[in-house]
Design a protein around this motif. Sequence first.
Motif, PDB file in Angstrom:
ATOM      1  N   VAL A 560      16.059  49.069  34.386  1.00  0.00           N
ATOM      2  CA  VAL A 560      16.594  48.168  35.411  1.00  0.00           C
ATOM      3  C   VAL A 560      16.355  46.712  35.027  1.00  0.00           C
ATOM      4  N   LEU A 561      15.160  46.406  34.523  1.00  0.00           N
ATOM      5  CA  LEU A 561      14.868  45.036  34.100  1.00  0.00           C
ATOM      6  C   LEU A 561      15.783  44.613  32.956  1.00  0.00           C
ATOM      7  N   PHE A 562      16.010  45.509  32.013  1.00  0.00           N
ATOM      8  CA  PHE A 562      16.900  45.190  30.903  1.00  0.00           C
ATOM      9  C   PHE A 562      18.318  44.947  31.391  1.00  0.00           C
ATOM     10  N   ILE A 563      18.791  45.782  32.293  1.00  0.00           N
ATOM     11  CA  ILE A 563      20.163  45.633  32.790  1.00  0.00           C
ATOM     12  C   ILE A 563      20.322  44.324  33.554  1.00  0.00           C
ATOM     13  N   VAL A 564      19.343  43.994  34.394  1.00  0.00           N
ATOM     14  CA  VAL A 564      19.414  42.726  35.130  1.00  0.00           C
ATOM     15  C   VAL A 564      19.377  41.539  34.169  1.00  0.00           C
ATOM     16  N   ALA A 565      18.507  41.617  33.160  1.00  0.00           N
ATOM     17  CA  ALA A 565      18.421  40.525  32.194  1.00  0.00           C
ATOM     18  C   ALA A 565      19.723  40.375  31.403  1.00  0.00           C
ATOM     19  N   ILE A 566      20.288  41.493  30.990  1.00  0.00           N
ATOM     20  CA  ILE A 566      21.551  41.437  30.237  1.00  0.00           C
ATOM     21  C   ILE A 566      22.659  40.860  31.101  1.00  0.00           C
ATOM     22  N   PHE A 567      22.728  41.288  32.347  1.00  0.00           N
ATOM     23  CA  PHE A 567      23.779  40.792  33.241  1.00  0.00           C
ATOM     24  C   PHE A 567      23.615  39.292  33.500  1.00  0.00           C
TER      25      PHE A 567
END
Length: 707
Positions: A560-567
């Motif tokens: 989830v942290l990776f997805i939020v950071a990528i977005f």
Amino acid sequence: MFKKVNRIERKRNKTGKRKKLNPWIPRIFNHQCYITFLTGCYSCLWKFRQWKKTKVGFCCCTWKEQLFCPCLVISFVLSVMLLFLWIETSNEYFNFDWVIFLGTGYWFYWSIFILSLAGILTAYSSLLLLLGLLLLWEGIELYLHLCHKILILLVILPCVILMFIICKFWKERWLVAGLSLQIFAPYVHLVSITVMVILFWPVAIYVARLEREVRMRRYRMTHSEKKRLKKCNVIARLRGLQVAVGLPFLLIFLSLCLMPLGIYSPCIQEKENLGPKPTLFGHRGAPMLGPENTMMSFEKAVEHGAHGLETDVHLSYDRVPFLMHDFDLRRTTNIREVQPESAFKNPATFSWDFLSTLNAGKWFVKPELKPFYNMKPLSKADKERARNQSIPTLADLLTLAKKERKFVIFDLRGPPPRHPLRHTFVRQVVSVILASKIEQHLIFWLPAHDRRYVRSMAPGFQHVGHLVSVKTLAKNNISIINVDYKKLFPNGLRDYKAANIRINVYTINEPWLFSLAWCSRINSVTTDNIGLLSQLNHPHFFMTPKFYMFIWLLVDIISVLFIVAIFCFHWRRETIKEKLFETSSTLTDTQSRSENEEDLHIAMKPARVVESPWTLAALYPALSKSGKEHQGRFNFAAPSKKLVPIKNAVTPLKPGKHDIQPPMPTTVFELTQAPSRQAKSKATFQTTLPTLKVDKPTMPSVEVPYP
């Protein structure tokens, strides 16, 4: 003087030599070659050209190409399903090859051939799909070559045929795939989360680009109602694409994050609840180490710690029980060399005197007839020993089992019609067993025929049942069942365990299946791969619930942290691009507005013209300049009052002798380039002046710069 150092000069090494750059690197690794490679592989167009890029939010290909896009996706899905199914059913490769041998009479690794075919089809369809996605990423219109279209249809055809055959004749293979998910589901979950995080990178880029396109179109939207309506439809389409791409991805990701709530895996349990290791029965001995149903094979099984020995029993025409699995002698003997016309006959139709002369081991040494593709190579001593094997009798096996105190379980093949023991074959076998003096509890009696006689003659035999209800087993006083693993797990395993019934499953050769049986507290398994399974001291893929919970939460939080950071990264990146676009658009509009105002100001201001002293204006200074009509950029109307010329007001000038020059011809001003506003104004007024036709030379005109 000192020589200046060129800053662009290549850096030198400490030795003073220049660093040599490989010229083939920029020639090969560049964007043009990359695009050419993609279009060459996908469209078979290997010549570079300027491809027309598609706009964001619009269709990527023609309607004819759109028909093959679903075919490409379908071929990819079917090939992946076939490959997954065939990999997970590797435990059944021997049975598949054996069935085909019965129909063709030729032994071949058909299972490995289909596995390779499924891998090639999957690789081809996935490669085409990847190339298409890369071309879409570059904004190039898709055009699939005709050869690829034909091959896609050829990929779909064998996949559909094989899937139909599996669904029609081998439905149990789907059960094997389901069992594999019980073992691999926790790891599939973790891998799926990782793949979704990786895939979110291009998804986030595409969604952010769509958002930037929406904002840019709104910024450039005109006030015309017709254009506004048209562009609003485009914006709605872009918003729909955002939802169509982002929403399914988020739903899939959310379901994967919550998938452990619905996962059941026997290998996720506390260590205290893990049962003992299942005991091993050698299926026809150790068929990966010696020829099946020979004394060498059974001895190899005993050497690797087999708890019991499994075999198949036929009765010869002269009433001798012997060991043979197939219903003919083609595969495991040299009957084709000795008596080819009898190769397809039932083994029970031969006498034991003839059967004892056949060789039962030479086929095992031949590489083209090896029963298992993953067999280890034999030593020279084992090869020589295998070549000398013959068909053993049941009495030979009982002697070995009695000596090593091993359990014996066997399938009893009924004799064919007109056999002397057609109706009394069970009694003949029981008499042979009793004559061997083996302990009766070492015999697992599996045949269901004539159980009453067996119980009366040998009360110490342990009767083994099949997959029937618990009530039926209790009625027949049976406490052991021997079942196929594909049918056991989906059909009431807990009921049998609750009734305290001992379970033996067959035939398990793969370590993951053995681990599943171990975690499910199965008592014993029948296997061909006793050499490998006997070395396992702990089940594979075993983990405690707390450890899996920790891994589950950790992976979900990190993903989830990776997805939020990528977005956020891509959203901020596209926002910066949007601001730069708006800034550049504002500067462009300001410059164009100032240029238009300057053009209008110049057009409204009258121009000053300074003529030569030898022109008519110099000869008639009293005349108003507005009295002349000039053809050019500005027209001056004559005044309404009649003007009277003043005489003797100006004395004509006479040039000196040194100023005499040859007459210069009058030329018309020609524009060879786009002149500036000042040059255009000057040229216009010069062309409107009348040409003086005098014989005397004229003085050059004096140019006064425009203030």
